[in-house]
Design an enzyme around this catalytic site. Structure first.
Site, mmCIF file in Angstrom:
data_model
loop_
_atom_site.group_PDB
_atom_site.id
_atom_site.type_symbol
_atom_site.label_atom_id
_atom_site.label_comp_id
_atom_site.label_asym_id
_atom_site.label_seq_id
_atom_site.Cartn_x
_atom_site.Cartn_y
_atom_site.Cartn_z
ATOM 1 N N ASP A 257 -53.363 -26.206 51.109
ATOM 2 C CA ASP A 257 -53.021 -27.586 51.446
ATOM 3 C C ASP A 257 -54.264 -28.479 51.419
ATOM 4 O O ASP A 257 -55.403 -27.987 51.463
ATOM 5 C CB ASP A 257 -52.410 -27.585 52.857
ATOM 6 C CG ASP A 257 -51.392 -28.685 53.065
ATOM 7 O OD1 ASP A 257 -51.425 -29.678 52.321
ATOM 8 O OD2 ASP A 257 -50.574 -28.547 53.993
ATOM 9 N N ASP B 107 -43.204 -33.401 50.992
ATOM 10 C CA ASP B 107 -42.823 -33.063 52.368
ATOM 11 C C ASP B 107 -41.417 -33.553 52.667
ATOM 12 O O ASP B 107 -40.847 -33.210 53.701
ATOM 13 C CB ASP B 107 -43.797 -33.694 53.364
ATOM 14 C CG ASP B 107 -45.032 -32.827 53.586
ATOM 15 O OD1 ASP B 107 -45.001 -31.648 53.188
ATOM 16 O OD2 ASP B 107 -46.022 -33.331 54.149
#
Ligand code: GLA
Length: 744
Positions: A478, A548
């Site tokens: 990430d 997301d």
């Protein structure tokens, strides 16, 4: 050999079955751009295609040729300040403060295959016979700087890879203030510019506008390619549709700051260029030093946008992505992020994992929270297991997950540090920040100085120490904030302009080191969802967390937009809980899966919260995906109906042999008594008959030329191709249907 050089006219002709790219050497020694488009028959001279008639009020660089001005000449890698007033591809700052150079052709090489670009992601070949490469050398005599323009044309794909290399063979240091990876001049501006824009949770929405005189551009200055603008642009003809017409794609194989720009001049010439954003970029070239710019992939097609996307899907999936996972169907995974956030015990995680094993999940992924003293404000930078959460460390949990019959995967965010961490306390200089000034926080964290190899090594050593001995199959990497105050204490003042690029090189080097150590790892890249979703990342991580935003209706748009430039298997796509955590919407569990099947499929929820009935449904979904994932992930993908323009959207995948297809239809908003929905399918064999959902049989020609007619609640039961007593395929808002077509 698909590159011809005509010595007498100094014409270079790169071609394959479908495309020609033609240049020659101009009177001043620079390289011209004569033609890029549909294949032309070769001839020794193409100069007649270059209209460089001098216009009023012009200046000319060669006293003996007052009719020759760079302002009116199409070029392939233009400079500035010597009669061309448009956007240049490069600028070389010299000790005397001047940017003026005079690069002239000195020679070239043509060879089979494609070179590696050391330290940078790039497209590759498996056999030298797949592509041919042309390297054109130019030199600026006064500084001694040499420039090499690299072109590789693939034989079977409508793709040309371009980049440039500078070497300082002079005695004085110079600085590259701009080094775009490519530039191309088109003779007209009859184009629509298509960019893929958005923000967190709404990445890669297509935006189209006509090109007009002046500059049209997208860029990133965030230190990553960004959710805001993707480093992928299409120039299409206004009449080009999904199914027909010309389109040019430009894909930057790079993950940092970029600029993609089209300048239409007052004579309607379009100059398109792409490369590292020149803002805040400058690269010191000491005598002997070399700079290799990242690569741009140029794709061309005259069969519409679907055709262009399919070229890109094949190119990125098979000649940019690497490693053992490249051609393998991706495991069905279960990720605990939306279930637990950072707060969990090992038992919480195992409880979720056990349910995953029960429904047939193959890979369990432990997300953020397992390391250091991790909270929202602390822990990043400390890559040792928090034994309060994982008493047996990473290995302890990995063993338990493996014992459940699943592979184990783990989350990292290696480029970041919290001020509240052991790493920052020991090494505050490891964070990017300007001396004696305030540091801006993002998500309560700072960005580590990956331009400093010592920092990369420190993170690598920590990760290896935590992971060694544990059976880890997958890593989600990430990156959750943009870079600000981009200053490195590792580099001297006159090299601060290199830090953004060196940072990305550091990211790439950590990927390489981890892949060298764990060659079977499947990486999924992520950056607050899809904020670093680019071809550069695909070289290391063949899949990327798409967004997301896991709401099914939103995901239809995000995945549809992503499909223009990126292959289905590269979009991480998960079924999550309802009401959806990002926007509170409730969508059927079936629809959530029907969207996520088109991607690297998984679940992102606590499956224990589902009812027994839902669990049975999930088992069916997992089994269905396992049975069809090759088709979903590696079939030929077509966009059928645009979710940005319609209440119903559709896409489909077709097997290579055209004997099987799956069509996804998604109702974003129901309407009453609306017109018929006709879905003209694509890619089928018109001569074959297909059985749809095990029921009626239709000709491939009917399904493509008339179309599939979905039965919805508002269409008249007697209409359409289907029998009147059939149940509606879709009913309310957010309903969806997968049509499974099998050739008889
Ligand atoms: C980012 C990612 C999420 C999750 C969290 C963890 O937002 O996109 O999927 O991993 O970070 O902090």
């Amino acid at each position: 050999m698909s590159i011809i050089f005509h010595e007498s006219t100094k014409v270079f002709h790169l071609y394959n079955k479908h495309v020609s790219y033609i240049m020659d050497v101009l009177p001043n020694g620079q390289i011209s751009q004569i033609y890029y488009g549909r294949k032309l028959r070769d001839r020794s001279d193409f100069a007649h295609l270059q209209d460089s008639t001098c216009r009023p009020c012009s200046s000319w660089p060669l006293p003996e040729l007052p009719n020759f001005s760079l302002e009116f000449t199409r070029q392939d890698y233009p400079g500035f300040g010597t009669t061309d007033f448009r956007q240049p591809a490069y600028e070389v700052l010299q000790a005397n403060g001047s940017h003026i150079t005079d690069f002239r052709y000195t020679g070239h090489r043509i060879y089979a295959g494609k070179p590696e670009l050391p330290g940078l992601p790039h497209a590759y070949v498996e056999q030298d016979s797949e592509a041919d490469t042309l390297e054109i050398d130019l030199k600026d005599q006064l500084t001694g700087v040499e420039m090499t323009l690299l072109y590789t044309i693939y034989n079977r794909l409508n793709a040309i890879a371009r980049s440039v290399r500078f070497v300082n063979r002079g005695a004085e240091t110079v600085k590259l203030d701009r080094a775009m990876s490519m530039s191309v001049d088109f003779p007209d501006h009859n184009f629509e510019w298509m960019q893929f824009s958005g923000a967190w949770a709404r990445e890669r929405a297509p935006k189209v506008r006509p090109l007009e005189m002046g500059v049209t551009a997208v860029e990133s200055m965030r230190g990553c390619s960004s959710a805001h603008q993707n480093p992928f642009v299409i120039l299409k003809r206004p009449e080009t549709t999904e199914g027909s017409g010309e389109a040019y794609g430009f894909t930057f194989v790079y993950s940092g700051n970029f600029l993609a720009m089209a300048e239409v001049d007052t004579y309607d010439v379009t100059r398109f260029s792409m490369g590292i954003n020149p803002r805040e970029f400058s690269w010191k070239l000491s005598p002997g030093a070399e700079f290799q710019a990242p690569e741009v992939l140029l794709t061309y097609g005259n069969t519409g946008l679907n055709g262009l996307s399919q070229t890109l899907h094949t190119l990125l999936r098979t000649r940019v992505a690497r490693g053992p996972w490249r051609d393998k169907a991706r495991p069905v995974l279960l990720n605990n992020w939306e279930a637990t956030g950072m707060e969990f015990t090992e038992e919480d995680v195992l409880k979720i994992a056990r349910k995953g094993a029960e429904v047939g999940v193959e890979l369990f992924v432990l997300d953020d929270g397992w390391f250091g003293k991790r909270t929202e404000f602390s822990g990043l930078g400390d890559w040792y297991a928090d034994t309060a959460k994982l008493p047996g460390g990473v290995k302890g949990l990995a063993d338990k997950i493996n014992a459940l019959g699943m592979k184990f995967g783990i989350w990292i965010e290696p480029e970041m540090v919290n001020e509240d961490s052991d790493l920052y306390r020991a090494h505050p200089e490891y964070a990017l920040c300007t001396p004696d000034r305030r540091k801006s926080l993002g998500r309560n964290q700072l960005v580590l100085d990956f331009s400093n190899p010592e920092v990369v090594d420190c993170i690598y050593d920590q990760l290896v120490k935590s992971f060694d001995g544990a059976d880890i199959s997958y890593i989600k990497w990430d990156m959750n904030r943009s870079i600000t105050e981009c200053y490195s204490s590792h580099w001297p003042a006159d090299q601060q302009g290199e830090v953004y690029h060196r940072y990305i090189l550091g990211v790439y080097s950590l990927y390489e080191k981890l892949l060298a150590k764990y060659p079977d790892l499947l990486f999924e890249s992520c950056a607050s969802g899809g904020s670093r979703f680019d071809a550069g990342m695909l070289y290391y991580a063949p899949q990327a967390w798409c967004s997301d935003d896991t709401d099914a209706a939103e995901r239809v748009r995000i995945q549809y937009g992503s499909s223009y430039g990126y292959p289905v298997c590269s979009w991480g796509a998960h079924v999550s809980v309802c009401p959806n955590q990002q926007l509170g919407r409730v969508t059927p569990l079936e629809t959530r899966a029907n969207v996520a099947y088109f991607g690297a499929f998984g679940y992102e929820m606590d499956l224990n919260a589902l009812s027994d009935k839902e669990i049975e449904q999930v088992k069916g979904q997992v089994a269905f995906m396992k049975a069809h994932r090759e088709l979903f992930q590696f079939g030929t993908f077509y966009r059928i109906r645009d979710p940005f323009a319609n209440d119903k959207a559709a896409w489909m995948v077709v097997s290579q042999d055209q004997r099987e297809a799956i069509v996804g239809l998604y109702q974003l908003m129901n309407n009453v008594n609306n017109g018929y929905t006709q879905l003209p399918l694509q890619g089928l064999d018109p001569k074959l008959d297909y059985q749809v959902d095990g029921n009626e049989v239709y000709g491939g020609d009917e399904l493509m030329h008339y179309g599939l007619m979905p039965q919805d609640t508002s269409s008249h039961p007697m209409m359409g191709l289907f029998s009147p007593d059939r149940k509606p395929d879709i009913t309310g808002d957010y309903d969806s249907h997968l049509y499974h077509l099998i050739a008889k």
